[in-house]
Design a protein around this motif. Structure first.
Motif, PDB file in Angstrom:
ATOM      1  N   LEU A 199      12.306  -2.274  -5.045  1.00 53.85           N
ATOM      2  CA  LEU A 199      12.466  -3.578  -4.588  1.00 53.85           C
ATOM      3  C   LEU A 199      11.402  -4.671  -3.722  1.00 53.85           C
ATOM      4  N   GLU A 200      11.275  -5.286  -4.412  1.00 53.57           N
ATOM      5  CA  GLU A 200      10.237  -6.341  -3.180  1.00 53.57           C
ATOM      6  C   GLU A 200      10.800  -7.810  -3.347  1.00 53.57           C
ATOM      7  N   GLU A 201      10.494  -8.083  -2.143  1.00 53.07           N
ATOM      8  CA  GLU A 201      10.416  -9.145  -1.261  1.00 53.07           C
ATOM      9  C   GLU A 201      10.011 -10.890  -1.680  1.00 53.07           C
ATOM     10  N   GLY A 202       8.315 -10.434  -2.505  1.00 55.18           N
ATOM     11  CA  GLY A 202       7.760 -11.409  -2.212  1.00 55.18           C
ATOM     12  C   GLY A 202       7.714 -11.562  -4.862  1.00 55.18           C
ATOM     13  N   ARG A 244      15.100  -9.406  -1.436  1.00 53.82           N
ATOM     14  CA  ARG A 244      14.783  -9.548  -0.042  1.00 53.82           C
ATOM     15  C   ARG A 244      15.873  -8.239   0.175  1.00 53.82           C
ATOM     16  N   VAL A 245      15.186  -6.916   0.492  1.00 60.19           N
ATOM     17  CA  VAL A 245      16.536  -6.312   0.701  1.00 60.19           C
ATOM     18  C   VAL A 245      17.515  -6.709   2.314  1.00 60.19           C
ATOM     19  N   GLU A 246      18.555  -6.808   2.565  1.00 61.46           N
ATOM     20  CA  GLU A 246      18.746  -6.955   4.267  1.00 61.46           C
ATOM     21  C   GLU A 246      19.665  -5.493   4.214  1.00 61.46           C
ATOM     22  N   GLY A 263       2.401  -6.094  -5.235  1.00 64.12           N
ATOM     23  CA  GLY A 263       1.341  -4.705  -4.351  1.00 64.12           C
ATOM     24  C   GLY A 263       0.963  -5.954  -2.661  1.00 64.12           C
ATOM     25  N   GLY A 264       1.619  -6.017  -1.869  1.00 64.33           N
ATOM     26  CA  GLY A 264       2.059  -6.498  -0.369  1.00 64.33           C
ATOM     27  C   GLY A 264       0.388  -6.631   0.017  1.00 64.33           C
ATOM     28  N   THR A 265      -0.107  -6.134   0.636  1.00 67.41           N
ATOM     29  CA  THR A 265      -0.848  -6.843   1.419  1.00 67.41           C
ATOM     30  C   THR A 265      -2.203  -6.583   0.946  1.00 67.41           C
ATOM     31  N   THR A 266      -2.449  -5.454   0.079  1.00 69.02           N
ATOM     32  CA  THR A 266      -3.398  -5.227  -0.906  1.00 69.02           C
ATOM     33  C   THR A 266      -3.516  -6.604  -1.820  1.00 69.02           C
ATOM     34  N   ALA A 305       0.911  -1.352  -0.204  1.00 66.48           N
ATOM     35  CA  ALA A 305      -0.077   0.160   0.506  1.00 66.48           C
ATOM     36  C   ALA A 305       0.901   1.648  -0.181  1.00 66.48           C
ATOM     37  N   GLY A 306       1.819   1.597   1.216  1.00 66.93           N
ATOM     38  CA  GLY A 306       2.307   2.592   0.528  1.00 66.93           C
ATOM     39  C   GLY A 306       3.614   2.985  -0.065  1.00 66.93           C
ATOM     40  N   GLY A 307       4.464   1.722  -0.353  1.00 66.58           N
ATOM     41  CA  GLY A 307       5.457   1.806  -0.985  1.00 66.58           C
ATOM     42  C   GLY A 307       5.332   1.660  -2.638  1.00 66.58           C
ATOM     43  N   VAL A 330      -4.334 -10.058  -0.472  1.00 68.50           N
ATOM     44  CA  VAL A 330      -5.069 -10.365   0.583  1.00 68.50           C
ATOM     45  C   VAL A 330      -6.121  -9.584   0.999  1.00 68.50           C
ATOM     46  N   ASN A 331      -6.122  -8.049   1.097  1.00 75.71           N
ATOM     47  CA  ASN A 331      -6.860  -7.444   2.185  1.00 75.71           C
ATOM     48  C   ASN A 331      -8.268  -7.221   1.761  1.00 75.71           C
ATOM     49  N   SER A 332      -9.236  -7.548   2.486  1.00 77.68           N
ATOM     50  CA  SER A 332     -10.836  -7.521   1.615  1.00 77.68           C
ATOM     51  C   SER A 332     -11.302  -5.774   1.280  1.00 77.68           C
ATOM     52  N   GLY A 333     -11.019  -5.220   1.324  1.00 78.52           N
ATOM     53  CA  GLY A 333     -10.776  -4.441  -0.079  1.00 78.52           C
ATOM     54  C   GLY A 333     -11.580  -3.351   1.335  1.00 78.52           C
ATOM     55  N   THR A 334     -12.086  -3.674   2.410  1.00 73.89           N
ATOM     56  CA  THR A 334     -12.669  -2.317   2.723  1.00 73.89           C
ATOM     57  C   THR A 334     -11.583  -0.903   2.864  1.00 73.89           C
ATOM     58  N   SER A 335     -12.595   0.384   2.449  1.00 75.01           N
ATOM     59  CA  SER A 335     -11.861   1.422   2.524  1.00 75.01           C
ATOM     60  C   SER A 335     -12.356   2.363   2.771  1.00 75.01           C
ATOM     61  N   GLY A 381       0.627 -10.069   3.740  1.00 73.84           N
ATOM     62  CA  GLY A 381       0.961 -10.230   2.574  1.00 73.84           C
ATOM     63  C   GLY A 381       1.757  -9.855   2.195  1.00 73.84           C
ATOM     64  N   ARG A 382       2.269 -10.488   0.984  1.00 77.51           N
ATOM     65  CA  ARG A 382       3.620 -10.885   0.923  1.00 77.51           C
ATOM     66  C   ARG A 382       4.238 -11.032  -0.472  1.00 77.51           C
ATOM     67  N   GLY A 383       4.442  -9.678  -1.603  1.00 74.16           N
ATOM     68  CA  GLY A 383       4.608 -10.327  -3.279  1.00 74.16           C
ATOM     69  C   GLY A 383       4.024  -8.956  -4.097  1.00 74.16           C
ATOM     70  N   PRO A 431      -6.752   0.015   7.892  1.00 73.31           N
ATOM     71  CA  PRO A 431      -6.056   1.473   7.175  1.00 73.31           C
ATOM     72  C   PRO A 431      -5.591   1.555   5.879  1.00 73.31           C
ATOM     73  N   GLN A 432      -5.812   1.206   4.747  1.00 73.23           N
ATOM     74  CA  GLN A 432      -4.643   0.765   3.691  1.00 73.23           C
ATOM     75  C   GLN A 432      -4.917   1.968   2.835  1.00 73.23           C
ATOM     76  N   VAL A 433      -6.129   2.709   3.220  1.00 72.15           N
ATOM     77  CA  VAL A 433      -6.333   4.563   2.998  1.00 72.15           C
ATOM     78  C   VAL A 433      -5.101   5.603   3.452  1.00 72.15           C
ATOM     79  N   ASP A 487       5.678   3.722   5.012  1.00 63.49           N
ATOM     80  CA  ASP A 487       4.543   2.269   5.278  1.00 63.49           C
ATOM     81  C   ASP A 487       3.040   2.732   6.440  1.00 63.49           C
ATOM     82  N   GLY A 488       2.663   1.122   7.221  1.00 64.45           N
ATOM     83  CA  GLY A 488       2.312   1.518   7.886  1.00 64.45           C
ATOM     84  C   GLY A 488       2.532   1.956   9.514  1.00 64.45           C
ATOM     85  N   SER A 489       4.092   1.509   9.618  1.00 69.95           N
ATOM     86  CA  SER A 489       4.565   1.843  10.639  1.00 69.95           C
ATOM     87  C   SER A 489       4.989   3.657  11.503  1.00 69.95           C
TER      88      SER A 489
HETATM   89  C1  LIG Z   1      -5.903 -10.868   5.344  1.00 70.82           C
HETATM   90  C2  LIG Z   1      -6.281  -9.268   5.457  1.00 70.82           C
HETATM   91  C3  LIG Z   1      -7.035  -8.616   5.230  1.00 70.82           C
HETATM   92  C4  LIG Z   1      -7.290  -6.976   5.005  1.00 70.82           C
HETATM   93  N1  LIG Z   1      -7.704  -6.138   4.330  1.00 70.82           N
HETATM   94  C5  LIG Z   1      -7.977  -4.544   4.695  1.00 70.82           C
HETATM   95  C6  LIG Z   1      -9.188  -3.701   4.103  1.00 70.82           C
HETATM   96  O1  LIG Z   1     -10.472  -4.355   4.125  1.00 70.82           O
HETATM   97  N2  LIG Z   1      -9.101  -2.589   4.471  1.00 70.82           N
HETATM   98  C7  LIG Z   1      -7.445  -2.233   4.595  1.00 70.82           C
HETATM   99  O2  LIG Z   1      -7.444  -1.050   4.941  1.00 70.82           O
HETATM  100  N3  LIG Z   1      -6.991  -3.202   5.096  1.00 70.82           N
HETATM  101  C8  LIG Z   1      -6.606  -4.675   5.545  1.00 70.82           C
HETATM  102  N4  LIG Z   1      -5.325  -4.969   5.610  1.00 70.82           N
HETATM  103  C9  LIG Z   1      -4.592  -4.138   5.915  1.00 70.82           C
HETATM  104  C10 LIG Z   1      -4.315  -3.804   5.110  1.00 70.82           C
HETATM  105  O3  LIG Z   1      -4.025  -4.349   3.757  1.00 70.82           O
HETATM  106  C11 LIG Z   1      -1.936  -2.871   5.089  1.00 70.82           C
HETATM  107  O4  LIG Z   1      -2.579  -2.241   6.190  1.00 70.82           O
HETATM  108  C12 LIG Z   1      -1.509  -3.082   4.154  1.00 70.82           C
HETATM  109  O5  LIG Z   1      -1.153  -3.489   2.779  1.00 70.82           O
HETATM  110  C13 LIG Z   1       0.047  -2.044   4.621  1.00 70.82           C
HETATM  111  O6  LIG Z   1       0.161  -1.731   4.004  1.00 70.82           O
HETATM  112  P1  LIG Z   1       2.322  -1.728   4.250  1.00 70.82           P
HETATM  113  O7  LIG Z   1       2.244  -0.611   3.169  1.00 70.82           O
HETATM  114  O8  LIG Z   1       2.562  -1.385   5.356  1.00 70.82           O
HETATM  115  O9  LIG Z   1       2.772  -2.999   4.325  1.00 70.82           O
HETATM  116  P2  LIG Z   1       2.617  -4.064   2.563  1.00 70.82           P
HETATM  117  O10 LIG Z   1       1.266  -3.475   2.061  1.00 70.82           O
HETATM  118  O11 LIG Z   1       2.178  -5.247   3.828  1.00 70.82           O
HETATM  119  O12 LIG Z   1       3.572  -4.161   1.764  1.00 70.82           O
HETATM  120  C14 LIG Z   1       5.053  -4.165   2.434  1.00 70.82           C
HETATM  121  C15 LIG Z   1       5.697  -5.424   1.539  1.00 70.82           C
HETATM  122  O13 LIG Z   1       6.667  -4.946   1.971  1.00 70.82           O
HETATM  123  C16 LIG Z   1       7.796  -6.321   1.351  1.00 70.82           C
HETATM  124  N5  LIG Z   1       8.840  -6.352   1.858  1.00 70.82           N
HETATM  125  C17 LIG Z   1       9.082  -6.613   3.511  1.00 70.82           C
HETATM  126  N6  LIG Z   1      10.387  -6.901   4.018  1.00 70.82           N
HETATM  127  C18 LIG Z   1      11.418  -6.405   2.728  1.00 70.82           C
HETATM  128  C19 LIG Z   1      11.872  -6.527   2.541  1.00 70.82           C
HETATM  129  N7  LIG Z   1      13.481  -6.756   3.443  1.00 70.82           N
HETATM  130  N8  LIG Z   1      12.982  -6.569   1.343  1.00 70.82           N
HETATM  131  C20 LIG Z   1      11.687  -6.100   0.092  1.00 70.82           C
HETATM  132  N9  LIG Z   1      11.008  -6.280   0.291  1.00 70.82           N
HETATM  133  C21 LIG Z   1      10.146  -6.514   2.016  1.00 70.82           C
HETATM  134  C22 LIG Z   1       6.973  -7.065   1.539  1.00 70.82           C
HETATM  135  O14 LIG Z   1       6.649  -8.186   0.881  1.00 70.82           O
HETATM  136  C23 LIG Z   1       5.282  -6.570   1.159  1.00 70.82           C
HETATM  137  O15 LIG Z   1       4.442  -7.042  -0.349  1.00 70.82           O
HETATM  138  C24 LIG Z   1      -5.976  -6.378   5.146  1.00 70.82           C
HETATM  139  C25 LIG Z   1      -4.973  -7.416   5.958  1.00 70.82           C
HETATM  140  C26 LIG Z   1      -4.689  -8.210   5.830  1.00 70.82           C
HETATM  141  C27 LIG Z   1      -3.388  -8.937   6.092  1.00 70.82           C
END
Ligand SMILES: Cc1cc2nc3c(=O)[nH]c(=O)nc-3n(C[C@H](O)[C@H](O)[C@H](O)COP(=O)(O)OP(=O)(O)OC[C@H]3O[C@@H](n4cnc5c(N)ncnc54)[C@H](O)[C@@H]3O)c2cc1C
Ligand code: SF4
Length: 628
Positions: free
Chosen positions: A178-181, A347-349, A225-228, A159-161, A230-235, A221-223, A609-611, A597-599
């Motif tokens: 750079l994406e680990e997944g 995977r960034v180390e 597109g990250g956790t988006t 979401a953030g990246g 697999v998320n439920s799409g709620t916004s 999630g890992r891939g 929190p995705q939005v 990102d979420g942190s």
């Molecule tokens: C099952 C599920 C349902 C959800 N449903 C909703 C929803 O409906 N609505 C909503 O608002 N939120 C939902 N969320 C939460 C939302 O998707 C996340 O809060 C959001 O995607 C987080 O964004 P992010 O950028 O912090 O991290 P992520 O989207 O998780 O992205 C981080 C990415 O970084 C990669 N990464 C990690 N470490 C490294 C590394 N060392 N080197 C390279 N790449 C790395 C990871 O593989 C990952 O792809 C849900 C989460 C889950 C698990």
């Protein structure tokens, strides 16, 4: 020589797993063939990370040893009554009850996924995707050179990246993500087995846990597109009261509601947010709305980013229609159209730095080989649980608050049996909200089902009772609630492993019990015959009076908690001592590192929190792009 921990061989454990399956779902009562089911469970376990499989094997063998001690035979050798007696004993003692619940969840998850596998594939393949896979400039790391350079590196494509990368690329910078997944295709979501999708799409095959009392399941999630993915799409838009707190208490000027609205608008446009249409709401959501209406509570369809959604209830396994508009379908292709390149399976180390300035990153390919990318700017967006460990590994973890202040927005679930057929897995997975208690108590109720078959993990009882309930699974509705929690957790690392800890606060524990009471009321008001509270050791309740009685005696530390929304481990703020990241997203103590990102979320955003994360990332990246 160091003594190796006891882990029974796979051979020895297979018999014990078969006994466990025969005990939880007895074939005499119509349960599945235990040996076949044990094979499926074993297949899933083989894909989980190291400590999980030996731990489950040891637990199954331990149960067998206990059965031999108490009843004179292994579980698989005992008659039905003795096996059920064994389960009753385990359920009566808190530590073994927790173990039993864990094993039950594992067996039911795999059983449900296997039972519905063909149906799921059938339904996934019935209609064409509403859009093709996106045009991405993505290269697996094995095809990427040993060294390279960019104007800016973005680590993580979630979401953030993704939002940050798009903004930076549009600002004219040469961006490498750079994406680990790996990259996933819609074809895989249409044809692969549910368990394969589950283990592929989630970090640690979906077994991540925040350790504490109680432990909290925390899927990530890992891939690409990250956790988006697999998320439920709620916004949800970030509530104004939360933004005001961030502006006034954390001094984040970007969070001023008026200024932040523009970022939220841009996110909503990008990911196409709209309310769930009535035609695909599904009975699970309809009953939630009906219950709330009868109680006079505020409620409505959820806002989602899924244009073209067909309501197949598989969002947690990747959308087989490409309807759910994760960032792999919008922000990432837009970033690539503006020149960004994505390196997957990278995977960034370490973030590299010299003399207080960032110089690039070192990453690892799946085969263990390394490569470097040089850049004067690095945006870290690995997600709330991975960003602090990466900064720590890189020698950038000196700020005392880095890795702390983890909020989880913890969730509890309740299910309820209706006379009518609900079939919760037909319709949108997360469809309706009851927000009556949101502003006042920080409790949000959301009608949430599980992908076909997987919802059975919420079924009550074990043995004959469990088989009976599985037989009428379509009569169950399910509701989830999340609470706005105090930041009470942390992430750290032991070697290369991330360790997540979370201690549920007293007030938050009681708020979770209140959430269960509210969900029970909604479901009874909608006509439920019985409500399964999820409180361990408590039989389903038949009315509100009994519901309140059991909740009055319940200990929140024994609840089964899940969380999907970790935030806050590198929070943004104006106070240098309390916030590792400044109000422009810059990591304190080094030049050229931003976090997006979420942190960086200053405290629990109180909504999915995705939005919010995407808007903050846009704000951070906008600042970088403006500086050039
Ligand atoms: C099952 C599920 C349902 C959800 N449903 C909703 C929803 O409906 N609505 C909503 O608002 N939120 C939902 N969320 C939460 C939302 O998707 C996340 O809060 C959001 O995607 C987080 O964004 P992010 O950028 O912090 O991290 P992520 O989207 O998780 O992205 C981080 C990415 O970084 C990669 N990464 C990690 N470490 C490294 C590394 N060392 N080197 C390279 N790449 C790395 C990871 O593989 C990952 O792809 C849900 C989460 C889950 C698990
Ligand atoms: S319910 Fe989820 S998985 Fe199914 S089409 Fe809609 S967004 Fe996609």
């Amino acid at each position: 020589m160091a003594r190796r921990p006891f882990t029974p061989t796979r051979e020895a454990a297979r018999g014990s797993l078969t006994g466990l399956c025969a005990t939880l779902l007895p074939p005499e009562a119509g349960g599945p063939d235990p040996a076949t089911l044990a094979g499926v469970v074993g297949g899933y376990l083989a894909r989980t990370p190291h400590p999980v499989e030996p731990a489950v094997r040891a637990a199954a063998v331990g149960l067998d040893a206990l059965a031999r001690l108490l009843d004179g035979g292994r579980l698989v050798e005992l008659d039905l009554a003795s096996r059920e007696r064994m389960l009753d004993r385990l359920a009566a003692w808190a530590p073994t009850e927790l173990l039993l619940e864990g094993l039950k969840a594992l067996v039911l998850l795999t059983h449900g996924a296997a039972t519905f596998a063909d149906d799921l594939r059938d339904r996934s393949g019935r209609e064409e995707p509403v859009r093709p896979d996106a045009d991405l400039d993505v290269v697996p790391s094995r095809h990427w050179p040993a060294s390279g350079s960019a104007d800016v590196i973005v680590i993580g494509s979630g979401a953030g990246g993704a939002m940050a990368a798009r903004e930076l690329a549009r600002g004219g910078l040469d961006v490498v993500i750079l994406e680990e997944g790996r990259r996933f295709t819609v074809e895989e979501f249409r044809t692969h087995h549910a368990l394969e999708r589950w283990t592929d799409l989630y970090r640690d095959a979906g077994t991540t846990v925040a350790a504490g009392n109680p432990p909290v399941m925390l899927p990530l999630g890992r891939g690409v597109g990250g956790t988006t993915l697999v998320n439920s799409g709620t916004s949800f838009r970030t509530p104004d009261r939360v933004l005001q707190r961030w502006r006034d208490r954390h001094r984040v000027s970007m969070a001023d509601p008026w200024a932040f609205a523009a970022l939220l608008d841009e996110v909503e446009r990008t990911i196409s947010v709209a309310p769930v249409p009535a035609e695909i709401m599904g009975r699970n959501g309809e009953l939630t709305l009906l219950g709330a209406e009868r109680l006079g509570w505020s409620s409505g369809p959820l806002q989602r980013n899924a244009p073209g959604c067909g309501g197949c209830c598989q969002c947690a396994l990747g959308c087989p229609r490409n309807a759910k508009f994760g960032v792999h379908l919008n922000a990432l292709p837009q970033a690539c159209a503006a020149g960004a390149r994505i390196v997957s399976e990278a995977r960034v180390e370490r973030v590299l730095h010299e003399g207080g300035r960032v110089t690039g990153v070192r990453a690892r390919r799946p085969d263990g080989s390394g490569f470097r990318v040089a850049a004067p700017r690095v945006v870290v967006a690995c997600g709330t649980t991975e960003t602090p460990p990466l900064l720590g590994r890189s020698g950038l973890g000196r700020h005392r608050q880095l890795g702390r202040n983890l909020a989880l927005h913890p969730a509890v679930g309740v299910s309820a049996r209706f006379e009518e057929s609900v079939t919760p897995w037909v319709g949108v997975l997360q469809s309706a909200q009851v927000d009556e208690f949101h502003a006042g108590d920080g409790i949000m109720l959301e009608a949430t089902a599980m992908p076909p078959g997987m919802g059975s993990i919420g079924m009550p009882g074990h043995g004959r009772r469990l088989v009976e309930e599985l037989g009428r699974a379509e009569h169950y509705a399910s509701l989830g609630a999340m609470i706005a929690d105090a930041p009470s957790g942390s992430v750290s690392r032991i070697g290369s492993r991330t360790v997540i800890r979370y201690q549920l606060g007293r007030t938050d524990g009681h708020r979770l019990l209140k959430a269960i009471a509210l969900m029970g009321r909604v479901l009874f008001a909608a006509g439920a015959r019985e409500v399964v509270t999820g409180v361990p050791g408590v039989a389903p309740v038949g009315d509100v009076g009994r519901l309140d009685e059991v909740l009055g005696d319940a200990d929140p530390r024994r609840l089964h908690l899940t969380a999907f929304h970790p935030t806050g481990t590198a929070r943004m703020g104006g106070h240098a001592a309390s916030a590792p990241v400044d109000t422009l997203g810059r990591l304190r103590g080094v030049e050229g590192v931003w976090v997006a990102d979420g942190s960086v979320v200053p405290s629990c955003p109180e909504v999915n929190p995705q939005v919010t994360i995407m808007a903050l990332a846009l704000g951070v990246a906008g600042g970088i792009a403006a500086r050039g």
